[in-house]
Design a protein around this motif. Structure first.
Motif, PDB file in Angstrom:
ATOM      1  N   SER A  47      69.715 -36.234-110.163  1.00  0.00           N
ATOM      2  CA  SER A  47      71.238 -36.813-110.620  1.00  0.00           C
ATOM      3  C   SER A  47      71.400 -38.104-110.233  1.00  0.00           C
ATOM      4  N   GLY A  48      70.467 -38.782-109.656  1.00  0.00           N
ATOM      5  CA  GLY A  48      70.867 -40.156-109.305  1.00  0.00           C
ATOM      6  C   GLY A  48      71.351 -40.614-108.085  1.00  0.00           C
ATOM      7  N   ALA A  49      71.731 -39.459-107.155  1.00  0.00           N
ATOM      8  CA  ALA A  49      72.344 -39.576-106.193  1.00  0.00           C
ATOM      9  C   ALA A  49      71.332 -39.712-104.759  1.00  0.00           C
ATOM     10  N   GLN A  50      71.690 -40.062-103.657  1.00  0.00           N
ATOM     11  CA  GLN A  50      70.559 -40.212-102.621  1.00  0.00           C
ATOM     12  C   GLN A  50      70.757 -39.014-101.799  1.00  0.00           C
ATOM     13  N   ALA A  51      69.830 -38.403-101.051  1.00  0.00           N
ATOM     14  CA  ALA A  51      69.695 -37.380-100.230  1.00  0.00           C
ATOM     15  C   ALA A  51      68.460 -37.148 -99.432  1.00  0.00           C
ATOM     16  N   VAL A  52      68.478 -36.864 -98.233  1.00  0.00           N
ATOM     17  CA  VAL A  52      67.587 -36.521 -97.367  1.00  0.00           C
ATOM     18  C   VAL A  52      67.358 -35.071 -96.701  1.00  0.00           C
ATOM     19  N   ALA A  53      66.293 -34.303 -96.610  1.00  0.00           N
ATOM     20  CA  ALA A  53      66.326 -33.203 -95.592  1.00  0.00           C
ATOM     21  C   ALA A  53      65.976 -33.718 -94.179  1.00  0.00           C
ATOM     22  N   ILE A  54      66.701 -33.049 -93.288  1.00  0.00           N
ATOM     23  CA  ILE A  54      66.399 -33.096 -91.817  1.00  0.00           C
ATOM     24  C   ILE A  54      66.320 -31.613 -91.053  1.00  0.00           C
ATOM     25  N   LYS A  55      65.205 -31.491 -90.568  1.00  0.00           N
ATOM     26  CA  LYS A  55      65.013 -30.473 -89.603  1.00  0.00           C
ATOM     27  C   LYS A  55      65.699 -30.554 -88.454  1.00  0.00           C
ATOM     28  N   ALA A  56      66.480 -29.451 -87.965  1.00  0.00           N
ATOM     29  CA  ALA A  56      67.209 -29.532 -86.800  1.00  0.00           C
ATOM     30  C   ALA A  56      67.967 -28.041 -86.539  1.00  0.00           C
ATOM     31  N   ASP A  57      67.625 -27.730 -85.365  1.00  0.00           N
ATOM     32  CA  ASP A  57      68.416 -26.640 -84.806  1.00  0.00           C
ATOM     33  C   ASP A  57      69.671 -26.868 -84.231  1.00  0.00           C
ATOM     34  N   VAL A  58      70.881 -26.770 -84.831  1.00  0.00           N
ATOM     35  CA  VAL A  58      71.995 -26.941 -84.469  1.00  0.00           C
ATOM     36  C   VAL A  58      72.649 -26.654 -83.065  1.00  0.00           C
ATOM     37  N   THR A  59      71.861 -25.712 -82.398  1.00  0.00           N
ATOM     38  CA  THR A  59      72.202 -25.226 -81.126  1.00  0.00           C
ATOM     39  C   THR A  59      71.620 -25.841 -79.994  1.00  0.00           C
ATOM     40  N   VAL A  60      70.362 -26.818 -80.469  1.00  0.00           N
ATOM     41  CA  VAL A  60      69.767 -27.430 -79.501  1.00  0.00           C
ATOM     42  C   VAL A  60      69.867 -28.963 -79.148  1.00  0.00           C
ATOM     43  N   PRO A  61      70.259 -29.098 -78.062  1.00  0.00           N
ATOM     44  CA  PRO A  61      70.943 -30.647 -78.019  1.00  0.00           C
ATOM     45  C   PRO A  61      70.025 -31.883 -78.496  1.00  0.00           C
ATOM     46  N   ASP A  62      68.615 -32.025 -77.966  1.00  0.00           N
ATOM     47  CA  ASP A  62      67.735 -32.754 -78.446  1.00  0.00           C
ATOM     48  C   ASP A  62      67.329 -32.709 -79.878  1.00  0.00           C
ATOM     49  N   ASP A  63      67.572 -31.554 -80.629  1.00  0.00           N
ATOM     50  CA  ASP A  63      67.457 -31.567 -82.338  1.00  0.00           C
ATOM     51  C   ASP A  63      68.735 -32.493 -82.653  1.00  0.00           C
ATOM     52  N   VAL A  64      69.753 -32.275 -82.289  1.00  0.00           N
ATOM     53  CA  VAL A  64      71.242 -32.554 -82.810  1.00  0.00           C
ATOM     54  C   VAL A  64      71.057 -34.140 -82.564  1.00  0.00           C
ATOM     55  N   ARG A 111      78.630 -23.463 -79.120  1.00  0.00           N
ATOM     56  CA  ARG A 111      77.675 -24.608 -79.010  1.00  0.00           C
ATOM     57  C   ARG A 111      77.248 -25.423 -80.057  1.00  0.00           C
ATOM     58  N   ALA A 112      77.137 -24.822 -81.211  1.00  0.00           N
ATOM     59  CA  ALA A 112      76.696 -25.452 -82.426  1.00  0.00           C
ATOM     60  C   ALA A 112      77.637 -26.510 -82.692  1.00  0.00           C
ATOM     61  N   ALA A 113      78.877 -25.906 -82.874  1.00  0.00           N
ATOM     62  CA  ALA A 113      79.896 -26.767 -83.171  1.00  0.00           C
ATOM     63  C   ALA A 113      80.513 -27.712 -82.134  1.00  0.00           C
ATOM     64  N   PHE A 114      80.137 -27.678 -80.900  1.00  0.00           N
ATOM     65  CA  PHE A 114      80.510 -28.719 -79.777  1.00  0.00           C
ATOM     66  C   PHE A 114      79.509 -29.879 -80.110  1.00  0.00           C
ATOM     67  N   LEU A 115      78.156 -29.350 -80.135  1.00  0.00           N
ATOM     68  CA  LEU A 115      77.080 -30.311 -80.092  1.00  0.00           C
ATOM     69  C   LEU A 115      77.119 -31.095 -81.164  1.00  0.00           C
ATOM     70  N   ARG A 116      77.557 -30.597 -82.478  1.00  0.00           N
ATOM     71  CA  ARG A 116      77.507 -31.562 -83.472  1.00  0.00           C
ATOM     72  C   ARG A 116      78.657 -32.456 -83.489  1.00  0.00           C
ATOM     73  N   THR A 117      79.878 -31.760 -83.002  1.00  0.00           N
ATOM     74  CA  THR A 117      81.121 -32.605 -83.031  1.00  0.00           C
ATOM     75  C   THR A 117      81.025 -33.750 -82.018  1.00  0.00           C
ATOM     76  N   LYS A 118      80.522 -33.338 -81.067  1.00  0.00           N
ATOM     77  CA  LYS A 118      80.128 -34.580 -79.782  1.00  0.00           C
ATOM     78  C   LYS A 118      79.250 -35.682 -80.340  1.00  0.00           C
TER      79      LYS A 118
END
Length: 244
Positions: A47-64, A111-118
């Motif tokens: 569609s002409g927009a920009q996007a990228v896929a990133i693998k991460a488990d949102v409950t794992v601090p190092d992934d986030v 945990r997921a909400a906390f890590l992503r928000t932080k």
């Protein structure tokens, strides 16, 4: 730039497509669905927009942390966070419920909400702008047989977001919830029979299930400039909220 967690299918994918159409650069987060996530990215790119896929488990601090660092390097930070990724939960009665089931869901949800928000808030504060949007459910207020783990965990998320909204409002950062009734085409609805799904649809004002696109458009509103003075709210979809 908008980061949508759990964006390889369902609500997350619909939100990624909607925000890309609105002009956002989009990160399509996934945990173990690379082909589906790349398909969403390809559709956005076409569609002409920009996007990228990133693998991460949102409950794992190092992934986030790694995901946020990559976003910062690529695009300079996260302006919009859509916290959509669903952690597993048991469908069961209280009589059969174990603490491990309830406590496990509470832990993974917060945990997921906390890590992503932080992870994203410091950058938002430094830029004086941010939109935090969390997927909840009407089950946090409207009880349904078998859904005690999800409803209880989402009720805890609701209150977490209210406190975040209060604290971050002076920094021009909003925090809101979207709380749909049963949404078609999700992992949750796949666990119910066709007859049960018809019952859910019949119980809504419009006599149909909520669609991922319905949710995505509400999220897009909360992500936009017109919602700049809207914070600490939960927007229900598909529930009967008025009594005559």
């Amino acid at each position: 730039m908008a980061l949508i967690t759990g964006a390889s299918r369902g609500i997350g994918a619909a939100t990624a497509l909607e925000l890309a159409e609105q002009g956002y650069r989009v990160v399509v987060n996934h945990r173990a669905s690379a082909p589906q996530a790349e398909e969403v990215v390809a559709t956005i790119a076409a569609s002409g927009a920009q996007a990228v896929a990133i693998k991460a488990d949102v409950t794992v601090p190092d992934d986030v942390t790694a995901m946020v660092d990559e976003i910062d390097r690529r695009w300079g930070g996260t302006d919009v966070l859509v916290h959509n990724a669903m952690t597993p939960f048991a469908i069961t009665s209280f009589a059969k419920l174990s603490w491990e089931q309830l406590g496990g869901k509470l832990d993974s949800e917060l945990r997921a909400a906390f890590l992503r928000t932080k992870a994203v808030v410091p950058g938002m504060i430094s830029r004086g702008y941010g939109r935090l949007i969390y997927m909840s459910t009407g089950l946090s207020r409207h009880a349904r047989d078998g859904m005690i783990t999800l409803g209880t965990a989402k009720a805890a998320l609701d209150q977490f977001v209210r406190y975040v909204a209060l604290e971050l409002a002076p920094h021009a950062i909003t925090a809101n919830l979207v709380a749909p009734a049963t949404v078609e085409g999700t992992r949750v609805t796949e666990q119910f029979t066709a007859e049960r799904m018809r019952e859910f649809a019949a119980a809504t004002p419009m006599r149909r299930l909520v669609r991922p696109d319905d949710v995505a458009k509400t999220i897009a509103f909360l992500a936009g400039e017109d919602a700049g003075f809207t914070t600490g709210h939960s927007l229900p979809q598909g529930y009967r909220t008025m009594k005559g």
